[in-house]
Design an enzyme around this catalytic site. Structure first.
Site, PDB file in Angstrom:
ATOM      1  N   CYS A  64     -55.255 -19.483 -38.196  1.00  0.00           N
ATOM      2  CA  CYS A  64     -55.876 -18.558 -39.152  1.00  0.00           C
ATOM      3  C   CYS A  64     -56.438 -19.338 -40.351  1.00  0.00           C
ATOM      4  O   CYS A  64     -57.384 -20.109 -40.200  1.00  0.00           O
ATOM      5  CB  CYS A  64     -54.866 -17.481 -39.548  1.00  0.00           C
ATOM      6  N   TYR A  65     -55.830 -19.196 -41.545  1.00  0.00           N
ATOM      7  CA  TYR A  65     -56.274 -19.988 -42.700  1.00  0.00           C
ATOM      8  C   TYR A  65     -56.256 -21.480 -42.349  1.00  0.00           C
ATOM      9  O   TYR A  65     -57.116 -22.244 -42.797  1.00  0.00           O
ATOM     10  CB  TYR A  65     -55.331 -19.694 -43.867  1.00  0.00           C
TER      11      TYR A  65
ATOM     12  N   ASP B 182     -22.801 -16.382 -41.841  1.00  0.00           N
ATOM     13  CA  ASP B 182     -23.043 -17.757 -42.288  1.00  0.00           C
ATOM     14  C   ASP B 182     -21.754 -18.460 -42.726  1.00  0.00           C
ATOM     15  O   ASP B 182     -21.472 -19.579 -42.294  1.00  0.00           O
ATOM     16  CB  ASP B 182     -24.064 -17.788 -43.438  1.00  0.00           C
TER      17      ASP B 182
ATOM     18  N   LYS C 291     -31.166 -18.133 -38.739  1.00  0.00           N
ATOM     19  CA  LYS C 291     -30.058 -17.197 -38.479  1.00  0.00           C
ATOM     20  C   LYS C 291     -29.723 -17.078 -36.986  1.00  0.00           C
ATOM     21  O   LYS C 291     -28.555 -17.079 -36.610  1.00  0.00           O
ATOM     22  CB  LYS C 291     -30.448 -15.814 -39.025  1.00  0.00           C
TER      23      LYS C 291
ATOM     24  N   GLU D 281     -48.130 -17.116 -32.670  1.00  0.00           N
ATOM     25  CA  GLU D 281     -46.675 -17.064 -32.867  1.00  0.00           C
ATOM     26  C   GLU D 281     -46.099 -15.657 -32.766  1.00  0.00           C
ATOM     27  O   GLU D 281     -44.882 -15.487 -32.729  1.00  0.00           O
ATOM     28  CB  GLU D 281     -46.313 -17.691 -34.230  1.00  0.00           C
TER      29      GLU D 281
ATOM     30  N   GLY E  29     -52.604 -18.166 -44.460  1.00  0.00           N
ATOM     31  CA  GLY E  29     -52.418 -18.058 -45.904  1.00  0.00           C
ATOM     32  C   GLY E  29     -53.355 -17.010 -46.463  1.00  0.00           C
ATOM     33  O   GLY E  29     -54.339 -16.640 -45.811  1.00  0.00           O
TER      34      GLY E  29
ATOM     35  N   HIS F 181     -53.109 -15.287 -34.214  1.00  0.00           N
ATOM     36  CA  HIS F 181     -51.729 -15.754 -34.443  1.00  0.00           C
ATOM     37  C   HIS F 181     -50.968 -15.892 -33.121  1.00  0.00           C
ATOM     38  O   HIS F 181     -50.433 -14.915 -32.611  1.00  0.00           O
ATOM     39  CB  HIS F 181     -50.997 -14.777 -35.373  1.00  0.00           C
TER      40      HIS F 181
END
Ligand code: XMP
Length: 510
Positions: free
Chosen positions: A80-81, A229, A368, A173, A53, A171
Site C-alpha cells: 500500500c503506502y 502473560d 499474544k 496480510e 500508512g 493488503h
C-alpha cells in the site's frame, strides 16, 4: 535466526504482517520506518517489508525510509503506502487524483508475477479478490519496474525482479485478500530464500538459556495476576531458574468464582515460591461507599501497590524484577524496550521506590498468540492460557455503584452461570460476563412478590477491543441462562441482555 524486518509507516496492520511472517516460520521484527540503514545492516534481515500508512508519499512531511535501503541488495516488499514509497522514491509517480478503493476489489494479473506464479515465466495467475484501502495510487512505475496486475482503477502491483523490489497496492496480510498469505510466503521463500528456522520449540529453549545466563544464581520477583502473560512468564522462569523465583499473587477479592484458588493450585506445584496475599477484606474496606468507577480504579490500584510493597519488603533484597511485557507493548510504546516498569495489570504502576537492578522480560519479543502457545507447551491449564481479557480491578467495576461483599458474592455466582453456558458455544464471544446493576426490580417467585437485583449479561464480538458488537446469542442459550440465574440465585429477580455495541457503549459497564 533469520529475520524479516517490518518497517512501520503507521499502517494499522503492521502487527498482522509480523505475525503472518512468524506463522510462516520466519522470525519478524517491527521497527519505525525511519531507522537508519546502519541500524538495518546491524539487524541483517533477509527481507524488508514496508507497511501501509495514512500519509501521502508526495508530501514533504510524509514519513520515508532511508533511501539507501534500495541499494542494500536485500529483497523489499512494499504494501500500500509502502508500494507508493517505492514508486515515488525511485522515480515513478503517485497521484491522489480520481477515485479511491476501500473494500474488496478484483485484481487482474497481467503478466508473469514472481509473488503469485510458481515458476517465473509461467503465467498461471488468475484474477482474485483483494482488500484495498487507498486513495493515492501509483500512476507510473519507476524505470526497471513492470506493472504486474491492475484493478479497474489502479496498478495493483509492480516488480523489479532484477533488484528484488516488489510492491502491492492491496493488503496480502488480511484474510479478505484471497491467497494473500501465499504471496507473503512466496516473498519469504522464493525471493528472500528463507529456510524457515523460526520454531517456537527452539525459541523456548533459546529463552530458557538466555534467562539462565543472564540471571545466574540471583533471585527474581514477579507480580503474578493469573492473567496469561504473567502466568506464562512465571512458568518459563520456573523452568529456567528453578527455586529462584518468588511470585506474589495479590488476591484483592474481586476475582471470579474459584479463580484465586485455581491460580494458587497451579503455581503451588511449580518450582517457585508462591506467596498469596489474601487482602480481600482490606480492599473491600477501601472501596466502601465508593460509587464512581474511576475512583474505584484509583483506590484499587494504589492499594495493590501498598500490598505488593509490604509483601516484597518482607522478602529482603531481590535484585531482579520480572514482567510479562509482550511484543505489542514494546511496539506500541515506540520500541522503548525495558525502559519503564509496566503498570501492573492496569491496576496501577509498580512502585518507583522498589529498587531492582534489572528487569527481566522473557516474553518481550512474542505476540499474544505465541505466548498462549508457549503456555500450552509448558503445561499450563487451558483456563489460564485461553483466558478472555479480565480487567485489573476485576468484579469491582462489574458491580455497578457501591460494592458490598454480598453483591460481589451474588455477581460471582451469576457470572459463573453466564460463562458456563456461553462456553458451550462452538464459536465463543471474545468477552462475556455478567454485571450486577444497581437497580432492583419487582418479581414474583412462587407465590411471593420479591424485590431483587437486575443483572445484565454482556457478550461481545471484537478483534481489538477498541470496537465491539454484541453477540447474537441463540435464544435457546439465552433462555437457559435466564432460567438458571433466576432459579439458582435467590437475590436476582430479572435478567437483561445488553444489545449495545461499542461505540457508543463500552464493553464494561463502568
Ligand atoms: P471498555 O470497557 O473500555 O473495555 O470497552 C475495553 C477492554 O479493556 C478492559 N478493561 C480494563 N482492563 N483494567 C484493565 O486491565 C481496567 O481498568 C479496564 N477497564 C476495561 C475490558 O475488560 C475490555 O477488554
Amino acid at each position: 535466526m533469520e529475520k524479516v524486518l517490518v518497517l512501520d509507516f503507521g499502517g494499522q496492520y503492521k502487527e498482522l504482517i509480523a505475525r503472518t511472517i512468524r506463522s510462516l516460520k520466519v522470525y519478524s521484527i517491527i521497527k519505525p520506518g525511519t531507522i537508519s540503514v546502519e541500524e538495518i545492516k546491524k539487524i541483517a534481515p533477509i527481507g524488508i517489508i514496508l507497511t501501509g500508512g495514512p500519509q501521502s508519499v508526495y508530501l514533504e512531511k510524509s514519513v520515508k525510509p532511508d533511501p539507501a535501503i534500495f541499494e542494500l541488495g536485500i529483497p523489499i516488499l512494499g504494501i500500500c503506502y509502502g508500494m507508493q514509497l517505492i514508486a515515488h522514491m525511485l522515480g515513478g509517480e503517485v497521484s491522489g487524483e480520481g477515485a479511491g478503493e476501500y473494500g474488496q476489489f478484483n485484481v487482474l494479473p497481467t503478466r508473469e508475477w514472481a509473488l503469485v506464479t510458481d515458476k517465473f515465466g509461467v503465467h498461471n495467475a488468475k484474477p482474485f479478490k483483494a482488500l484495498m484501502s487507498h486513495r493515492d495510487k501509483v500512476v507510473r512505475v519507476p524505470a526497471g519496474f513492470v506493472p504486474t496486475s491492475h484493478t479497474d482503477t489502479c496498478i495493483a502491483s509492480m516488480d523489479n525482479h532484477h533488484k528484488k523490489i516488489y510492491g502491492v497496492q492491496f493488503h496480502p496480510e488480511v484474510s479478505l485478500t484471497q491467497g494473500g498469505k501465499q504471496i507473503i510466503q512466496k516473498f519469504l521463500y522464493n525471493i528472500c530464500e528463507a529456510r524457515g528456522d523460526y520454531k517456537l520449540g527452539n525459541f523456548i529453549k533459546g529463552i530458557i538459556k538466555e534467562l539462565k545466563d543472564s540471571i545466574g544464581d540471583k533471585k527474581v520477583l514477579l507480580a503474578l495476576s493469573g492473567g496469561v502473560d504473567s502466568s506464562v512468564c512465571a512458568a518459563l522462569l520456573s523452568k529456567a531458574i528453578p527455586n529462584q523465583l518468588t511470585c506474589i499473587f495479590v488476591d484483592h477479592g474481586f476475582m471470579r468464582q474459584g479463580e484465586g484458588d485455581e491460580v494458587e493450585q497451579v503455581f503451588s506445584n511449580m518450582d517457585l515460591d508462591f506467596i498469596r496475599v489474601n487482602a480481600q477484606s482490606r480492599f473491600l474496606r477501601k472501596v466502601e461507599g465508593v460509587e464512581e468507577p474511576e475512583t474505584k480504579r484509583k483506590i484499587i490500584g494504589e492499594e495493590f501497590i501498598r500490598v505488593f510493597e509490604e509483601a516484597a519488603a518482607k522478602l529482603g533484597d531481590i535484585p531482579f524484577l520480572a514482567q510479562g511485557t509482550i511484543y505489542p507493548d514494546i511496539v506500541e510504546s515506540g520500541g522503548a524496550h525495558g525502559a519503564t516498569i509496566k503498570s501492573h495489570h492496569n491496576v496501577g504502576g509498580l512502585p518507583d521506590n522498589l529498587k531492582f537492578s534489572k528487569l527481566v522480560e522473557p516474553l518481550s519479543s512474542l505476540f499474544k498468540d505465541e505466548v498462549r502457545k508457549i503456555g500450552k507447551r509448558l503445561g499450563l491449564p487451558d483456563f489460564l492460557v485461553n483466558r478472555q481479557p479480565f480487567p485489573g480491578p476485576g468484579l469491582a467495576i462489574r458491580v455497578v455503584g457501591e460494592i458490598t461483599k454480598e453483591k460481589l458474592d451474588t455477581l460471582r455466582e451469576v457470572d459463573a452461570i453466564v460463562r458456563a453456558e456461553l462456553d458451550k458455544l462452538s464459536k465463543k464471544p471474545n468477552q462475556y460476563f455478567a454485571v450486577l446493576t444497581n437497580t432492583k426490580s419487582v418479581g414474583v417467585k412462587g407465590d411471593d412478590r420479591v424485590y431483587d437485583y437486575v443483572v445484565a449479561v454482556r457478550a461481545v464480538v471484537t478483534t481489538d477491543f477498541m470496537t465491539a458488537t454484541y453477540m447474537k446469542i441463540p435464544y435457546k442459550i439465552l433462555d437457559t441462562i435466564v432460567n438458571r440465574i433466576t432459579s439458582e440465585i435467590k437475590t436476582v429477580s430479572r435478567v437483561v441482555y445488553d444489545v449495545s455495541s461499542k461505540p457508543p457503549s463500552t464493553i464494561e459497564w463502568e
